[in-house]
Design a protein around this motif. Structure first.
Motif, PDB file in Angstrom:
ATOM      1  N   SER A 125      -6.335  -2.346   1.819  1.00  0.00           N
ATOM      2  CA  SER A 125      -5.147  -1.694   2.604  1.00  0.00           C
ATOM      3  C   SER A 125      -4.078  -1.793   2.038  1.00  0.00           C
ATOM      4  CB  SER A 125      -5.220  -1.998   4.055  1.00  0.00           C
ATOM      5  OG  SER A 125      -4.593  -3.006   4.046  1.00  0.00           O
ATOM      6  N   PRO A 127      -0.421  -0.381   2.607  1.00  0.00           N
ATOM      7  CA  PRO A 127       0.407   0.269   3.323  1.00  0.00           C
ATOM      8  C   PRO A 127       1.542   0.880   2.866  1.00  0.00           C
ATOM      9  CG  PRO A 127       0.489  -2.053   4.136  1.00  0.00           C
ATOM     10  CD  PRO A 127      -0.539  -2.092   3.178  1.00  0.00           C
ATOM     11  N   HIS A 128       2.019   1.922   3.222  1.00  0.00           N
ATOM     12  CA  HIS A 128       3.345   2.599   2.759  1.00  0.00           C
ATOM     13  C   HIS A 128       4.228   2.376   3.420  1.00  0.00           C
ATOM     14  CE1 HIS A 128       2.093   5.235  -0.831  1.00  0.00           C
ATOM     15  NE2 HIS A 128       3.376   5.794  -0.593  1.00  0.00           N
ATOM     16  N   GLY A 129       5.482   2.400   3.256  1.00  0.00           N
ATOM     17  CA  GLY A 129       6.868   2.201   3.500  1.00  0.00           C
ATOM     18  C   GLY A 129       7.741   3.508   3.391  1.00  0.00           C
ATOM     19  N   HIS A 133       5.148   2.352  -1.444  1.00  0.00           N
ATOM     20  CA  HIS A 133       4.120   1.147  -1.140  1.00  0.00           C
ATOM     21  C   HIS A 133       4.940  -0.164  -0.841  1.00  0.00           C
ATOM     22  CE1 HIS A 133       0.160   2.607  -2.071  1.00  0.00           C
ATOM     23  NE2 HIS A 133       0.472   3.036  -2.981  1.00  0.00           N
ATOM     24  N   ILE A 134       4.123  -0.625  -0.102  1.00  0.00           N
ATOM     25  CA  ILE A 134       5.001  -2.055   0.461  1.00  0.00           C
ATOM     26  C   ILE A 134       4.723  -3.197  -0.552  1.00  0.00           C
ATOM     27  CG2 ILE A 134       5.192  -3.791   2.418  1.00  0.00           C
ATOM     28  CD1 ILE A 134       4.750  -1.533   4.463  1.00  0.00           C
ATOM     29  N   PRO A 189       9.092  -1.610   8.562  1.00  0.00           N
ATOM     30  CA  PRO A 189       7.737  -0.884   7.444  1.00  0.00           C
ATOM     31  C   PRO A 189       8.303  -0.833   6.283  1.00  0.00           C
ATOM     32  CG  PRO A 189       8.358   0.622   9.684  1.00  0.00           C
ATOM     33  CD  PRO A 189       9.186  -0.796   9.829  1.00  0.00           C
TER      34      PRO A 189
END
Ligand code: GLU
Length: 299
Positions: A125, A127-129, A133-134, A189
């Motif tokens: 995974s 995750p996008h902030g 991208h994070i 986020p």
């Protein structure tokens, strides 16, 4: 109202600012933004300041700084005091990062863009902030010894914020949006944001937050594309013990295809309009009234 509250409120002079990055020619959207910030300051009987966000040494150009000054003068936007140049404030940004590192809130990150992309591609995974991208946190887990050794060896590094720890220490935070009321800050986020880059001792988030405080800005008026960034700025204010301004966000101007105007959008730069013999007073009046050139709309 207590005596203290009264004397405190007397000492606060309202102030707004316009803070362009000198990476290209200003377009009418910038002109509109500058006029709104300027007019808000005058309506509050306060000061209006100009800050040049030129920390990006590779993309900032002196000719664009000169162009910004010329464009604003032409449009009738007048500012108070000297122009604040971020490139002259680098030691202050560096000191703030050192302070956060000493408090255990920042860590060195040796990753290259390619390292980060590889790590993200390999993880199940990613995750996008709000900023993309994070950061996967690779360098957050290095031992103190490894960090010290790599720094001593002269390995290039950025500094990142320990987001979860920073939020834990700061506790619940909020700020006031002039149009939407009280907003609860939720910077999580964004992940471990960059505080200082390999090639610059400050990131946009850090420098803008510190400068707004140093310039005593009470009202930040800026584009809606920076609404989300305010979650991070509010956290940095808490960590660095800085005051929190009030915020207002204006929509961005869109072209016929619904795309945001960019510094490269042809025909709509203030310099081109200036060159075409456009009447600046008329243009300023149109922008103030929300009348934009054919095909351009605020969205
Ligand atoms: N330098 C930023 C820009 O040109 C604006 C920063 C701000 O207003 O906080 O988009």
């Amino acid at each position: 109202m207590s005596r203290n509250a009264l004397s405190a409120s007397r000492t606060v002079v309202p102030a707004t600012r316009f803070a362009p990055s000198p990476t290209g020619a200003l377009h009418i959207g910038h002109g509109w933004s500058a006029l709104m910030a300027h007019d808000l300051a005058r309506a509050l009987d306060g000061a209006f300041h100009l800050r040049i966000e030129d920390i990006d040494g590779a993309r900032s150009r002196p000719e664009h700084v000169a162009g910004i000054v010329k464009d604003l003068n032409w449009l009738g936007v007048t500012w108070d005091g000297p122009i604040v140049m971020q490139s002259e404030r680098l030691t202050l940004y560096r000191a703030a990062v050192e302070q956060l590192a000493a408090e255990g809130l920042a860590y060195p990150c040796f990753c290259t863009r390619a390292d980060i992309a590889r790590e993200i591609a390999a993880s199940a995974s990613a995750p996008h902030g709000p900023d993309g991208h994070i950061y996967p946190g690779t360098c957050a887990h290095l031992s103190p010894e490894e960090r010290a050794a790599r720094i001593a060896a002269g390995e290039a590094h950025a500094w990142r914020l320990h987001m979860a720890e920073a939020i834990r220490r700061a506790g619940a935070l909020d700020w006031l949006d002039m149009d939407r009321g009280t907003i609860a800050a939720n910077p999580l986020p964004f992940g471990d944001i960059v505080l200082s880059r390999k090639d610059a001792p400050g990131s946009y988030h850090l420098c803008a937050t510190m400068d707004d405080a140093a310039m005593n800005i009470t009202h930040v008026l800026r584009g809606a594309d920076l609404r989300e960034a305010t979650h991070v700025h509010r956290l940095l204010q808490a960590l660095l013990h800085l005051p929190t301004p009030v915020y207002r966000f204006h929509p961005l101007l869109l072209d016929v295809e619904g795309k945001r105007l960019a510094k490269r959008s042809g025909g709509l730069s203030l310099a081109e309009l200036r060159g075409d013999g456009t009447d600046p007073a008329r243009l300023a009046a149109d922008l103030r009234a929300g009348r934009f050139p054919v095909g351009i709309r605020a969205g």
